[in-house]
Scaffold this active site. Structure first.
Site, PDB file in Angstrom:
ATOM      1  N   LEU A 315       0.683  -1.177  -0.026  1.00 47.21           N
ATOM      2  CA  LEU A 315      -0.005  -0.325  -0.179  1.00 47.21           C
ATOM      3  C   LEU A 315       0.737   1.662   0.092  1.00 47.21           C
ATOM      4  O   LEU A 315       1.003   2.188   1.087  1.00 47.21           O
ATOM      5  CB  LEU A 315      -1.137  -0.092   1.147  1.00 47.21           C
ATOM      6  CG  LEU A 315      -2.154  -0.782   1.010  1.00 47.21           C
ATOM      7  CD1 LEU A 315      -2.441  -1.962   2.560  1.00 47.21           C
ATOM      8  CD2 LEU A 315      -3.311  -0.830   0.470  1.00 47.21           C
ATOM      9  N   ASP A 316       1.317   1.042  -1.121  1.00 50.09           N
ATOM     10  CA  ASP A 316       2.477   2.456  -1.077  1.00 50.09           C
ATOM     11  C   ASP A 316       2.553   3.564  -1.072  1.00 50.09           C
ATOM     12  O   ASP A 316       3.560   4.646  -0.237  1.00 50.09           O
ATOM     13  CB  ASP A 316       3.307   2.714  -2.637  1.00 50.09           C
ATOM     14  CG  ASP A 316       3.714   1.303  -3.231  1.00 50.09           C
ATOM     15  OD1 ASP A 316       4.293   0.890  -2.575  1.00 50.09           O
ATOM     16  OD2 ASP A 316       2.785   0.974  -4.305  1.00 50.09           O
ATOM     17  N   GLY A 318       0.405   5.147   1.933  1.00 53.27           N
ATOM     18  CA  GLY A 318       0.288   4.584   3.280  1.00 53.27           C
ATOM     19  C   GLY A 318       1.550   4.506   4.312  1.00 53.27           C
ATOM     20  O   GLY A 318       1.865   4.509   5.382  1.00 53.27           O
ATOM     21  N   GLU A 319       2.527   3.390   2.919  1.00 52.74           N
ATOM     22  CA  GLU A 319       3.650   2.833   3.531  1.00 52.74           C
ATOM     23  C   GLU A 319       5.008   3.677   3.376  1.00 52.74           C
ATOM     24  O   GLU A 319       5.649   3.900   4.177  1.00 52.74           O
ATOM     25  CB  GLU A 319       3.859   1.349   3.227  1.00 52.74           C
ATOM     26  CG  GLU A 319       2.448   0.721   3.622  1.00 52.74           C
ATOM     27  CD  GLU A 319       2.527  -0.527   2.821  1.00 52.74           C
ATOM     28  OE1 GLU A 319       1.426  -1.983   3.900  1.00 52.74           O
ATOM     29  OE2 GLU A 319       3.398  -1.010   1.818  1.00 52.74           O
ATOM     30  N   TYR A 404       9.367   0.556  -9.061  1.00 51.25           N
ATOM     31  CA  TYR A 404       8.082   1.312  -9.936  1.00 51.25           C
ATOM     32  C   TYR A 404       8.799   2.556 -10.090  1.00 51.25           C
ATOM     33  O   TYR A 404       9.211   3.666  -8.917  1.00 51.25           O
ATOM     34  CB  TYR A 404       7.115   0.762  -9.742  1.00 51.25           C
ATOM     35  CG  TYR A 404       6.339  -0.458 -10.369  1.00 51.25           C
ATOM     36  CD1 TYR A 404       6.294   0.191 -11.990  1.00 51.25           C
ATOM     37  CD2 TYR A 404       6.430  -1.340 -10.299  1.00 51.25           C
ATOM     38  CE1 TYR A 404       5.445  -0.554 -12.699  1.00 51.25           C
ATOM     39  CE2 TYR A 404       5.537  -2.478 -11.378  1.00 51.25           C
ATOM     40  CZ  TYR A 404       5.462  -2.565 -12.165  1.00 51.25           C
ATOM     41  OH  TYR A 404       4.859  -2.806 -13.406  1.00 51.25           O
ATOM     42  N   ASP A 405       8.299   3.139 -11.631  1.00 53.40           N
ATOM     43  CA  ASP A 405       8.011   4.604 -11.347  1.00 53.40           C
ATOM     44  C   ASP A 405       6.703   4.607 -11.882  1.00 53.40           C
ATOM     45  O   ASP A 405       6.277   4.510 -12.587  1.00 53.40           O
ATOM     46  CB  ASP A 405       9.426   4.950 -12.930  1.00 53.40           C
ATOM     47  CG  ASP A 405      10.532   4.736 -12.482  1.00 53.40           C
ATOM     48  OD1 ASP A 405      11.224   3.446 -11.286  1.00 53.40           O
ATOM     49  OD2 ASP A 405      11.142   5.511 -12.332  1.00 53.40           O
ATOM     50  N   HIS A 461      -2.031  -2.872  -9.844  1.00 53.24           N
ATOM     51  CA  HIS A 461      -1.897  -1.653  -9.782  1.00 53.24           C
ATOM     52  C   HIS A 461      -2.864  -1.080  -9.498  1.00 53.24           C
ATOM     53  O   HIS A 461      -3.665  -0.552 -10.038  1.00 53.24           O
ATOM     54  CB  HIS A 461      -0.794  -1.435 -10.403  1.00 53.24           C
ATOM     55  CG  HIS A 461       0.704  -1.574 -10.585  1.00 53.24           C
ATOM     56  ND1 HIS A 461       1.173  -1.101 -10.177  1.00 53.24           N
ATOM     57  CD2 HIS A 461       0.695  -2.181 -11.784  1.00 53.24           C
ATOM     58  CE1 HIS A 461       2.101  -1.910 -10.972  1.00 53.24           C
ATOM     59  NE2 HIS A 461       1.382  -2.484 -12.105  1.00 53.24           N
ATOM     60  N   ILE A 608     -20.034  15.906  -0.874  1.00 52.33           N
ATOM     61  CA  ILE A 608     -20.266  14.092  -0.828  1.00 52.33           C
ATOM     62  C   ILE A 608     -18.678  14.760  -1.209  1.00 52.33           C
ATOM     63  O   ILE A 608     -18.072  15.075  -1.937  1.00 52.33           O
ATOM     64  CB  ILE A 608     -20.795  13.721  -1.925  1.00 52.33           C
ATOM     65  CG1 ILE A 608     -20.981  14.310  -2.954  1.00 52.33           C
ATOM     66  CG2 ILE A 608     -22.279  13.276  -1.285  1.00 52.33           C
ATOM     67  CD1 ILE A 608     -22.166  13.744  -3.341  1.00 52.33           C
TER      68      ILE A 608
HETATM   69 CU   LIG Z   1       3.201  -3.707 -13.146  1.00 50.26          CU
END
Ligand SMILES: [Cu+2]
Ligand SMILES: *[C@@H]1O[C@H](CO)[C@@H](O)[C@H](O)[C@H]1NC(C)=O
Ligand SMILES: *[C@@H]1O[C@H](CO)[C@@H](O)[C@H](O)[C@H]1NC(C)=O
Ligand SMILES: *[C@@H]1O[C@H](CO)[C@@H](O)[C@H](O)[C@H]1NC(C)=O
Ligand SMILES: *[C@@H]1O[C@H](CO)[C@@H](O)[C@H](O)[C@H]1NC(C)=O
Length: 667
Positions: A315-316, A318-319, A404-405, A461, A608
C-alpha cells in the site's frame, strides 16, 4: 557569533511578517517544519525519548473556514496548524501543533492497528544492519559473491493475523549490482531478513535456498552503455513559447486560461490540488468544481503465494509516501522545455526540513491535438472549416516506489475537463529461477519468464483518487444514469433502442459501482439548473478498470478493500482521506473506505466525496524487460450541463506562429 545573530534576526523577521503570497492551504514551509518539530521535541514526551518523525504536514483549516476566507482573501488568513505523527516508546503519537501560538494543541497515543509512514532513515538503518550481520556475510561468501556489490532493499510485509510478529517489522531483501545497475531483476533469491524497526534489530534471518543469480548481460539501461544497433531515431522536437507561458504561479496558486487552482506538496499524497474553479464567461465569475483532489492510496498486490513472496502486497502511499518517494524532475526529459518547476519539503526522521527541488512541473501541453472542429461541406456555396487546437495545462510529479516509477499527471482543459493520468514505468519486480526456457516449466510460476533465470511476477496496480467535487457549492448529489435497452412495441421497423434512466443515489452502499457496465456517473448540484432546466454537474468518465481477483476475505484484499468497487461516494468527513486508513503499514483493514461506507450514510444533497480507483492487472511480458515502456491509464471529469453551451465556442482561432524552426518543409 555575528552570523548566528543575523540568522536569528532573519528567522524572526520571516516568521513574523506574513507573506503576501501565503494561502491557508499552502504546505508547511521549511521554517514551519522546523518550528513544529522543535515544539514537539521540547515537549515532555519529546524530552524523555528520542522521537522519530513519520508524518509532518499541514493540519488544514476546516472547509467552512477556508470558504469564508476565500470570500474575502484580503482578510487575515486563518491560524496555521500542523498535524504530526511521531514514534516513541514503540507507540505512535499524534500531535496537532499551533504555529501561531507555538504550542501543542492536542496530543494522544494512537492505539489502533497499523503503523505510520516508514521514514527514509530507518529504512537505511535496517539495511545497514544486515550488511554487518555475520550470518548474512556467510550467505554471501557461500554464493561466492562480493558483499560490496550487494544492494539491500526494504519491503513492507502486510498483515496475515500472525501471532508471533505483531510489531513494526519489515523484510530486508537483497539484490546484486556487479555488472549492471539494474538491481531489481537480479535478486539474491532465498535470503531474507525480518527487521523490527522500533528496536532496530534483526528478528529473523533465513537463507533457505541458493537460486542462480540472473546474468547482468542484457539488463543495462544507461544510455552511454548502449551499443549499436540503436532503435530508430527521430529528429529533434521541442515546444517553443516565444511569449512565455500563459499561466501564472503566485506562491502555490496557479491561474491559467479559465482555471484557478491551488497546488500543494504532501509527504503522503504527493500532489494535492485544491480549490479548482473555472471562469464562466456567461455568469461572469469563477465557478467551483473541485475542492480537493489527490491520490489516496496505491495498492500493489503480487500474485506469488510462496513463502518468499506471499507478503508482497504493498500500500505504497501509506507505507512509503508518494511525496516522500517523489524525485527531482529533469528539465527537457521528465518535463518538456516549456515547463516551470516547484520545490517540495518534508520532515526527516529528526524533524529537519528536507527539500526536494523541482518536485512538480507545470507546463502547457500542445501535442497537435484538437479541442473541437467542424468542416461543413453540405453548403454548396462555401466549405467552412473551423478548428481549435487543444492546449492544456499539466501538473506532473514522479514517484519512485522501489522498482516502479509512477508518472502522475493532472491535466486541465479549457473545456472544463480535468484528466487524471498515471504512467507506469521502471523495472518489473523479478524472481530468480532455475528456468531458462518455457519448455522446462511444468507448474505455475506466478508470472512470465522474461529472460533466462528471471520471472517477472504477476501483480495489480490500483490507484485510488480522492475527489471532493463541490459543483457550484458544497451541496451535491451523486446520480447514476443507467442505460437500458428498450424493446419497441412494433409500431416502428426498429426493434430496440437504449434510453437513459437517471436516479439520484441516496446512500453510500448504493453508490458503489463497477464501471464496466454502461452507466453514466454524475456529480450534480441538485439545487442548480441550466436556463433550460438541466441539472448542473460533472461526469466521471472512468477507466481503466481492473476488478479484484483475490478472495474478499484474503488478507491483502481486506486491507485493500477500497478496490472492491471502483466508484464510491461518501459524505465529506475531514478524517476520511486515506482509503486504506491513516495507519496503513501492517494495518488490519479496519479503517478503510469499505468499513466507512458500511455505515451507509446519507449522501444526497450534501457535501460528498467521490472515490475512483483505476486499475491494471499486470501480467508482464518480455517487451517490458529490462525497463518497462510506459503504460498509461487515466480518467476524466467532464462538465455535464455545467455550462449553458460549449465554453470554448468563442475561443478565437489561433494566429499563425512564425518561428524559424517550426515550419515543416515538404520534401
Ligand atoms: Cu506492473
Ligand atoms: C537518544 O539518542 C541519544 C543520542 O543518539 C542516545 O545517547 C540516547 O541514549 C537516546 N535516548 C533514548 C531514551 O533512547
Ligand atoms: C485506546 O484508546 C481509546 C480512546 O482513546 C480507549 O477508549 C481505549 O480504551 C484504548 N484501548 C487500549 C487497548 O488502550
Ligand atoms: C468521520 O470519520 C471518522 C472516521 O471514519 C468517524 O470516526 C467519525 O464518526 C466520522 N464523523 C461523522 C460525523 O460521520
Ligand atoms: C513559416 O510558415 C509561415 C506560414 O506558412 C510563413 O509565413 C513563414 O514565412 C514561414 N517561415 C519560414 C522561416 O519558413
Amino acid at each position: 557569533m555575528a552570523s548566528t545573530f543575523t540568522v536569528m534576526i532573519s528567522l524572526l523577521f520571516l516568521l513574523s511578517i506574513p507573506s503576501i503570497l501565503s494561502h491557508p492551504l499552502d504546505p508547511l514551509t521549511p521554517l514551519e517544519i522546523k518550528k513544529v518539530t522543535g515544539i514537539i521535541k521540547g515537549s515532555r514526551v519529546g524530552s524523555l525519548a528520542n522521537l522519530t518523525f513519520h508524518h509532518v504536514g499541514l493540519d488544514e483549516p476546516s472547509k467552512l473556514i477556508i470558504l469564508s476566507w476565500l470570500s474575502n482573501p484580503t482578510k487575515k488568513p486563518p491560524p496555521r496548524q500542523a498535524f504530526v505523527i511521531a514514534r516513541a516508546y514503540e507507540k505512535s503519537y499524534e500531535f496537532v501543533v499551533s504555529l501561531s501560538h507555538n504550542s501543542i494543541i492536542s496530543q494522544h497515543i494512537y492505539n489502533g492497528t497499523g503503523f505510520p509512514l516508514l521514514n527514509l532513515e530507518e529504512q537505511s538503518a535496517a539495511k545497514a544492519l544486515l550488511l554487518k550481520y555475520p550470518p548474512f556475510i556467510k550467505s554471501i561468501k557461500k554464493r561466492k559473491l562480493d558483499i560490496n556489490d550487494v544492494v539491500p532493499a526494504v519491503f513492507t510485509v502486510g498483515w496475515y493475523e500472525e501471532k508471533s510478529t505483531s510489531g513494526r517489522v519489515v523484510k530486508v531483501l537483497f539484490f546484486y549490482k556487479c555488472g549492471s545497475p539494474n538491481v531489481w531483476v537480479r535478486p539474491l533469491e532465498g535470503i531474507a531478513a525480518l527487521v523490527d524497526l522500533d528496536k532496530m534489530a534483526i528478528v529473523k534471518y533465513s537463507d533457505s535456498q541458493v537460486v542462480p543469480l540472473p546474468k547482468a548481460e542484457g539488463t543495462e539501461f544507461r544510455g552511454y552503455k548502449m551499443r549499436p544497433p540503436f532503435a530508430a531515431e527521430t529528429k529533434p522536437i521541442t515546444v517553443v513559447q516565444p511569449h512565455g507561458p500563459s499561466f501564472k504561479i503566485n506562491g502555490h496558486t496557479i491561474s491559467w486560461a479559465n482555471w484557478n487552482l491551488h497546488l500543494a506538496f504532501d509527504v503522503r499524497a504527493g500532489v494535492v490540488i485544491s480549490l479548482a474553479s473555472i471562469f464562466d464567461s456567461i455568469e461572469g465569475k469563477h465557478r467551483q468544481v473541485l475542492y480537493k483532489s489527490h491520490v489516496s492510496e496505491l495498492f500493489v498486490p503480487y500474485m506469488d503465494p510462496t513463502e518468499e513472496w506471499y507478503y508482497r502486497t504493498f500500500l505504497d502511499a501509506g507505507e512509503f509516501g508518494l511525496g516522500l518517494s517523489a524525485i527531482s524532475l529533469q528539465h527537457h526529459t521528465d518535463c518538456p522545455a516549456n515547463a516551470l518547476f516547484m520545490d517540495g519539503y518534508y520532515a526527516n526522521q529528526d524533524g529537519q526540513p528536507i527539500k526536494v527541488s523541482n518536485v512538480f512541473c507545470v507546463f502547457e501541453r500542445y501535442a497537435g491535438d484538437i479541442a473541437w472542429r467542424h468542416t461543413e461541406s453540405e453548403i454548396s456555396e462555401e466549405v467552412i472549416t473551423e478548428v481549435r487546437p487543444e492546449v492544456s495545462l499539466v501538473i506532473r510529479m514522479i514517484s519512485i516506489i522501489g522498482n516502479y516509477d509512477y508518472i502522475m499527471d493532472w491535466e486541465f482543459k479549457k473545456s472544463g475537463s480535468i484528466k487524471f493520468e498515471v504512467g507506469l514505468s521502471g523495472i518489473l519486480e523479478a524472481k530468480a529461477s532455475t528456468y531458462t526456457h518455457t519448455k522446462q516449466v511444468k507448474q505455475d510460476i506466478y508470472g512470465t519468464l522474461v529472460t533466462k533465470n528471471t520471472i517477472a511476477v504477476n501483480h495489480d496496480h490500483y490507484i485510488t483518487y480522492y475527489l471532493d467535487l463541490d459543483i457550484d457549492g458544497e451541496k451535491n448529489s451523486f446520480v447514476k444514469g443507467k442505460m437500458k435497452t428498450i424493446t419497441t412495441d412494433g409500431s416502428t421497423p426498429r426493434k430496440s433502442y437504449w434510453t437513459m434512466i437517471r436516479e439520484p443515489v441516496k446512500t453510500e452502499l448504493d453508490a458503489r459501482v463497477w464501471t464496466g457496465k454502461p452507466n453514466e456517473l454524475l456529480i450534480v448540484n441538485p439545487n442548480k439548473f441550466t436556463k433550460i432546466g438541466n441539472q448542473v454537474g460533472y461526469q466521471l468518465i472512468p477507466s481503466p478498470v481492473a476488478i479484484p481477483l483475490l478472495l474478499e476475505d484474503d488478507y491483502p484484499q481486506i486491507r485493500g478493500a477500497f478496490s472492491n468497487y471502483n466508484v464510491w461516494v461518501t459524505p465529506y468527513n475531514r478524517s476520511e482521506r486515506w482509503a486504506g486508513g491513516l495507519y496503513v503499514d501492517r494495518s488490519h483493514g479496519d479503517d478503510t473506505l469499505f468499513t466507512w461506507t458500511n455505515r451507509n450514510r446519507d449522501i444526497d444533497d450534501r457535501d460528498i466525496v467521490l472515490w475512483h480507483t483505476i486499475g491494471f492487472h499486470h501480467s508482464p511480458s518480455q517487451d517490458e524487460f529490462p525497463v518497462m515502456p510506459t503504460l498509461n491509464g487515466g480518467f476524466e471529469l467532464r462538465p455535464s450541463n455545467f455550462f449553458e453551451s460549449n465554453p470554448i465556442l468563442n475561443l478565437r482561432p489561433p494566429k499563425p506562429v512564425d518561428l524559424p524552426t517550426c515550419n515543416a518543409t515538404t520534401p
